[in-house]
Motif scaffolding. Structure first.
Motif, short mmCIF file in Angstrom:
data_model
loop_
_atom_site.label_atom_id
_atom_site.label_comp_id
_atom_site.label_asym_id
_atom_site.label_seq_id
_atom_site.Cartn_x
_atom_site.Cartn_y
_atom_site.Cartn_z
N VAL A 1 70.06 -18.10 69.41
CA VAL A 1 71.37 -18.35 68.80
C VAL A 1 71.21 -18.49 67.28
O VAL A 1 71.99 -17.94 66.49
CB VAL A 1 72.01 -19.63 69.38
N HIS A 2 70.17 -19.20 66.88
CA HIS A 2 69.89 -19.41 65.46
C HIS A 2 69.66 -18.07 64.75
O HIS A 2 70.27 -17.79 63.72
CB HIS A 2 68.67 -20.33 65.33
N GLU A 3 68.79 -17.26 65.30
CA GLU A 3 68.48 -15.98 64.64
C GLU A 3 69.71 -15.08 64.61
O GLU A 3 69.94 -14.37 63.64
CB GLU A 3 67.29 -15.28 65.31
N LEU A 4 70.50 -15.12 65.67
CA LEU A 4 71.75 -14.35 65.68
C LEU A 4 72.67 -14.81 64.55
O LEU A 4 73.26 -13.99 63.84
CB LEU A 4 72.44 -14.52 67.05
N ALA A 5 72.78 -16.12 64.37
CA ALA A 5 73.68 -16.64 63.33
C ALA A 5 73.24 -16.16 61.94
O ALA A 5 74.07 -15.92 61.07
CB ALA A 5 73.72 -18.17 63.39
N HIS A 6 71.93 -15.97 61.76
CA HIS A 6 71.44 -15.45 60.47
C HIS A 6 72.02 -14.06 60.16
O HIS A 6 71.97 -13.63 59.01
CB HIS A 6 69.92 -15.34 60.49
N SER A 7 72.50 -13.35 61.18
CA SER A 7 73.08 -12.03 60.92
C SER A 7 74.20 -12.13 59.88
O SER A 7 74.52 -11.15 59.20
CB SER A 7 73.66 -11.42 62.20
N TRP A 8 74.82 -13.31 59.81
CA TRP A 8 75.84 -13.56 58.78
C TRP A 8 75.26 -14.42 57.66
O TRP A 8 75.27 -14.03 56.50
CB TRP A 8 77.05 -14.27 59.42
N THR A 9 74.77 -15.60 58.04
CA THR A 9 74.29 -16.55 57.04
C THR A 9 72.81 -16.29 56.77
O THR A 9 71.94 -16.84 57.45
CB THR A 9 74.49 -17.98 57.53
N GLY A 10 72.54 -15.43 55.83
CA GLY A 10 71.16 -15.06 55.52
C GLY A 10 71.09 -13.55 55.32
O GLY A 10 70.76 -13.07 54.24
N ASN A 11 71.46 -12.80 56.37
CA ASN A 11 71.31 -11.36 56.27
C ASN A 11 72.52 -10.70 55.60
O ASN A 11 72.39 -9.63 55.00
CB ASN A 11 71.05 -10.75 57.65
N LEU A 12 73.71 -11.32 55.71
CA LEU A 12 74.86 -10.82 54.96
C LEU A 12 74.99 -11.58 53.64
O LEU A 12 74.99 -10.99 52.57
CB LEU A 12 76.16 -11.00 55.76
N VAL A 13 75.10 -12.91 53.74
CA VAL A 13 75.10 -13.73 52.52
C VAL A 13 73.69 -14.31 52.39
O VAL A 13 73.26 -15.09 53.24
CB VAL A 13 76.12 -14.88 52.62
N THR A 14 72.99 -13.91 51.35
CA THR A 14 71.56 -14.22 51.24
C THR A 14 71.30 -15.19 50.10
O THR A 14 71.91 -15.08 49.04
CB THR A 14 70.79 -12.91 50.96
N ASN A 15 70.39 -16.13 50.32
CA ASN A 15 69.99 -17.01 49.21
C ASN A 15 69.44 -16.16 48.06
O ASN A 15 68.67 -15.23 48.26
CB ASN A 15 68.99 -18.08 49.65
N ALA A 16 69.86 -16.51 46.83
CA ALA A 16 69.46 -15.70 45.68
C ALA A 16 67.97 -15.83 45.40
O ALA A 16 67.31 -14.87 45.01
CB ALA A 16 70.27 -16.10 44.44
N THR A 17 67.44 -17.04 45.57
CA THR A 17 66.01 -17.28 45.40
C THR A 17 65.59 -18.26 46.48
O THR A 17 66.43 -18.84 47.17
CB THR A 17 65.67 -17.90 44.02
N TRP A 18 64.29 -18.51 46.59
CA TRP A 18 63.82 -19.46 47.61
C TRP A 18 64.14 -20.90 47.23
O TRP A 18 63.97 -21.81 48.03
CB TRP A 18 62.34 -19.23 47.93
N GLU A 19 64.63 -21.10 46.02
CA GLU A 19 65.10 -22.44 45.63
C GLU A 19 66.46 -22.73 46.26
O GLU A 19 66.93 -23.87 46.24
CB GLU A 19 65.19 -22.53 44.10
#
Ligand code: BES
Ligand code: ZN
Length: 589
Positions: A285-303
């Protein structure tokens, strides 16, 4: 000229990669990939171009026009970020080609011998690029702020299947072996580049989902993750359309360093999730949710990593709530809080590394990986959600995804958007303290559920000396047992360690989420009957989440300190670079 990301040499003004064409050959004997990559840029390049690399062997760089002009290049001295490759005389070029090969100890790649696979007959290679390891597979602007599309051709020995986190275009037999082709049409950051090659079979488990795994584990895996369609349905209801076409799952050999990795279209999973009772599917479920939060909207840097993980944990628990109920979601949140408190205690509550927005200049992001961005990020979002109400928050989420999809976002950017869209959140929640403060703020959201109360009742009884608790724990699910174990001290009497084993059958459990906390207590308490089990697990499983606490418990107990070093010396070559480095740090302390 400024570098927007402290972990990459990328300078946007000089040109940014837009598309890469890979042609690579997998050599299992030498444990390397060799070949070339052709890069297209967003604009004509200025005089010099810098790319991130690590342990790469660069053979040549050339223009891709009809002249195929050789270009001058040099590699800078090695730092913790690898070696910057500087190419000169590139002014005006829109594309170039680099011939290179990887090193057998590429940090992203794990070359497994047959004995490390389920089938024990064929070797296997897998990648894990997050956070800054893609540069050890190919030269790139290895920042989550850079997105590119790609095509790839992988030549592999006959009989091997190559899979990537991209659309498969099928394979073709050639004289040298099998050529597998892939295409990724959406622009992705380099950390989501992913591949695996081995003896891989597949079976359909959902409308958009096939499961990939070694044939020996395929059936069990297909059963464990059969709920994938209902996860997808709930996720789409919350976030909007799933745009990645496929949501396939790949079950890795046990040395995979994470529980799951959200590689687009093909999530990578540890086989330790196959518990036989579907109790660990929250990771999917977590990895699926990353399809939006992470893979669509991505952190600009690791900070800004909390933007990826905090949002994803929030989404994971909302989806779980719809599938398993509110009580269960709250129970998960309480387990998360335990992990958070431990992580804060590890850094020290006054450490700047306990902030959501971190300053990582001079730090390798993988060295400071912890549950803080996950669980503190989650609690911050719950605080906002409770302040403005669920409905408003849900609307905010959809707008957020829509506004920033295929973009990389900073924490400040997020806060500006929050202030504009949900000004009342700013009035009610102490946003600045949550994001920029050390440790935990004063008013942290709390969770209630009968499932939690049941556990805490028994914890009280146990602490009062009562051991006659079989009946009370009989109906507990795995998540309740996890809570119970984390409520008990690390050091226990041998009798208590054995009582716990009898109660939950832990020594032989298929469920590492239960077995490992028990093994940690056994290690810390010098409980010798468990040492063989510890050795077995550490030799087989490569998931950092399990290795780290277990090595730590062994190392901190004078009786078992040497055992930790002995086992590590024996098995460390089987671990992914990320796990190996993390354990080395623990054993040095
Ligand atoms: N993206 C992470 C894994 C990751 C983070 C790899 C940072 C490298 C650097 C993935 O989504 C993740 O968070 N996995 C968790 C499981 C999850 C349920 C918390 C894991 O592997 O434990
Ligand atoms: Zn995650």
């Amino acid at each position: 000229m400024t570098r927007p990301d402290p972990h990459s040499c990328w300078i946007p003004q000089n040109g940014t990669i837009k598309h890469i064409h890979f042609h690579l050959t997998a050599d299992f004997k030498r444990q390397i990939f060799s070949g070339y990559a052709i890069y297209d840029f967003d604009k004509p390049l200025s005089d010099t171009l810098s790319l991130d690399t690590r342990k790469l062997n660069i053979e040549s760089v050339a223009s891709t026009d009809s002249h195929e002009k050789k270009l001058e290049w040099k590699l800078a001295d090695e730092t913790f970020l690898g070696q910057t490759l500087t190419i000169s005389g590139v002014k005006g070029l829109r594309a170039l080609a680099i011939h290179f090969s990887t090193s057998p100890d590429s940090d992203a790649l794990q070359w497994l011998g047959p004995e490390q696979t389920a089938g024990k007959k064929h070797p296997f290679v897998l990648s894990q690029c997050q956070a800054i390891l893609a540069r050890s597979i190919f030269p790139c602007q290895d920042s989550p702020g850079v997105r590119f599309t790609y095509d790839a051709e992988f030549a592999v020995p006959t009989g091997f299947k190559a899979v990537m986190a991209a659309k498969s275009l099928g394979s073709e037999e050639t004289k040298q072996g099998t050529l597998w082709r892939f295409h990724m049409k959406h622009a992705i950051p380099s950390y989501l580049f992913a591949l695996a090659i081995g003896n891989i079979a597949a079976e359909q488990i959902g409308k958009k989902s096939w499961i990939y795994a070694e044939p020996e584990v395929l059936k069990d895996a297909a059963w464990e993750f059969a709920g994938v369609d209902s996860m997808l349905e709930r996720a789409e209801a919350m976030f909007g359309e799933y745009i990645w076409d496929r949501f396939d799952l790949l079950v890795m050999p046990p040395s995979f360093p994470f529980g799951g990795m959200e590689n687009p279209t093909l999530t990578f999973l540890t086989p330790t999730l196959i518990a036989g009772d579907r109790s660990l599917v929250n990771v999917v479920v977590h990895e699926l949710a990353h399809s939006w939060t992470g893979n669509l909207v991505t952190n600009a840097t690791w900070e800004d990593f909390w933007l990826n993980e905090g949002w994803t944990v929030w989404a994971e628990r909302r989806i779980l709530e719809r599938i398993e109920g509110e009580e269960s979601a709250h129970l998960h949140a309480v387990n998360g809080r335990h992990a958070l408190d431990e992580a804060i205690a590890d850094f020290g509550k006054d450490s700047p590394l306990t902030r959501l927005k971190t300053d990582l200049k001079g730090h390798d992001p993988d060295d400071v990986y912890s549950q803080i961005p996950y669980e503190k990020g989650y609690l911050f979002l719950v605080a906002i959600e409770r302040a403005v109400g669920r409905e408003k928050f849900g609307g905010f989420l959809k707008k957020y995804i829509d506004r920033y999809k295929f973009q990389s976002l900073t924490t400040d950017g997020f806060l500006r958007f929050l202030k504009k869209e949900l000004p009342e959140a700013y009035d009610k929640v102490d946003v600045e303290t949550w994001v920029y403060g050390n440790g935990m703020p004063a008013d942290v959201p709390a969770f209630q559920s009968k499932l939690i109360d049941d556990v805490m009742d028994v914890v009280r009884k146990w602490k009062a000396g009562q051991r006659d608790i079989q009946r009370a724990v009989k109906s507990w699910d795995v998540t309740q047992k996890r809570l119970f174990l984390s409520e008990l001290p690390l050091k226990l009497s041998h009798e208590d360690i054995s009582t716990l084993d009898k109660l939950f059958n832990l020594a032989d459990s298929r469920n590492s989420e239960l077995k490992v906390p028990w093994l940690c207590k056994a290690a810390a308490s010098s409980y010798e009957p468990a040492y063989e089990k510890i050795r077995e697990l550490l030799g087989e499983v490569g998931r950092g989440k399990f290795l780290k606490p277990l090595y730590k418990a062994l190392h901190e107990n004078p009786d078992t300190k040497k055992l930790a070093a002995d086992i590590f010396g024996e098995v460390k070559d089987r671990y992914h670079h990320l796990s190996r480095v993390a354990i080395e740090r623990i054993l040095e302390e």
